[in-house]
Design a protein around this motif. Sequence first.
Motif, short mmCIF file in Angstrom:
data_model
loop_
_atom_site.label_atom_id
_atom_site.label_comp_id
_atom_site.label_asym_id
_atom_site.label_seq_id
_atom_site.Cartn_x
_atom_site.Cartn_y
_atom_site.Cartn_z
N GLU A 1 -11.52 33.95 -22.29
CA GLU A 1 -11.75 32.71 -23.04
C GLU A 1 -10.49 32.27 -23.78
OE1 GLU A 1 -14.31 30.71 -22.76
OE2 GLU A 1 -15.27 32.13 -21.39
N HIS A 2 -9.77 33.21 -24.33
CA HIS A 2 -8.51 32.89 -25.01
C HIS A 2 -7.54 32.23 -24.03
CE1 HIS A 2 -5.35 34.54 -28.08
NE2 HIS A 2 -5.07 33.31 -27.72
N LEU A 3 -7.41 32.82 -22.83
CA LEU A 3 -6.50 32.28 -21.83
C LEU A 3 -6.98 30.94 -21.29
CD1 LEU A 3 -5.47 35.53 -19.97
CD2 LEU A 3 -3.97 34.04 -21.32
N LEU B 1 -10.97 20.88 -22.11
CA LEU B 1 -12.18 20.57 -21.37
C LEU B 1 -12.57 21.76 -20.50
CD1 LEU B 1 -11.26 16.92 -20.30
CD2 LEU B 1 -12.80 17.62 -22.13
N LEU B 2 -13.31 22.69 -21.10
CA LEU B 2 -13.76 23.85 -20.34
C LEU B 2 -14.80 23.39 -19.33
CD1 LEU B 2 -14.19 26.48 -23.20
CD2 LEU B 2 -12.29 26.26 -21.61
N ILE C 1 -6.27 41.17 -17.35
CA ILE C 1 -6.37 39.78 -16.91
C ILE C 1 -4.97 39.33 -16.52
CG2 ILE C 1 -7.02 37.41 -17.52
CD1 ILE C 1 -9.37 39.42 -17.53
N GLN C 2 -4.88 38.70 -15.36
CA GLN C 2 -3.58 38.19 -14.93
C GLN C 2 -3.66 36.69 -14.76
OE1 GLN C 2 -2.96 40.59 -11.34
NE2 GLN C 2 -1.40 41.75 -12.48
N LEU C 3 -2.59 36.02 -15.12
CA LEU C 3 -2.41 34.62 -14.76
C LEU C 3 -1.43 34.60 -13.60
CD1 LEU C 3 -2.07 32.66 -18.13
CD2 LEU C 3 -4.01 32.69 -16.55
N THR D 1 -17.77 28.39 -16.94
CA THR D 1 -18.44 29.13 -18.01
C THR D 1 -19.66 29.87 -17.48
OG1 THR D 1 -17.64 27.58 -19.68
CG2 THR D 1 -19.55 28.94 -20.28
N HIS D 2 -20.47 29.20 -16.66
CA HIS D 2 -21.65 29.85 -16.07
C HIS D 2 -21.25 31.01 -15.16
CE1 HIS D 2 -24.26 27.00 -17.90
NE2 HIS D 2 -23.93 25.98 -17.12
#
Length: 136
Positions: free
Chosen positions: A28-30, A7-8, A70-72, A13-14
């Motif tokens: 987007e992959h993450l 559930l994005l 990109i970091q998580l 997204t905006h």
Amino acid sequence: MNAQNILLNRDTTHFLDAAAHPLRQEIEHLRKLVLDAAAGLTESVKWNAPNYSIGSLDCITMKIFPPKNIQLVFHRGAVKKMQPAERLIQDDSGLLDWKANDRAVATFNNSAAISKNEEALKNIITQWVAACIANQ
């Protein structure tokens, strides 16, 4: 990934559309990977990036600026809590760079690195969310 469980968040997204980030594909992959890995996570924008929480507990946040990677960031929210005696989870993959026993970071420079580590990352996310819930 199980697309029906993902559930994005539309606001996220905006936000990302407006950011025009050069690593949008990786983001987007993450996003999809995080949401697919642990049931019950909610996506929002917090700290100028995608953020994932379970209920009101923030537990994973992307760091997308500066746009070099990109970091998580795996954490237990913004409020400082007593440090656990040991690391919150076991990471046999070596993906996590531990900052404290309840804070770690996984860094990705491209989609290939994410894809290569997808199963390990899903395991980390699942363990992390469970540990955050247990150690509130």
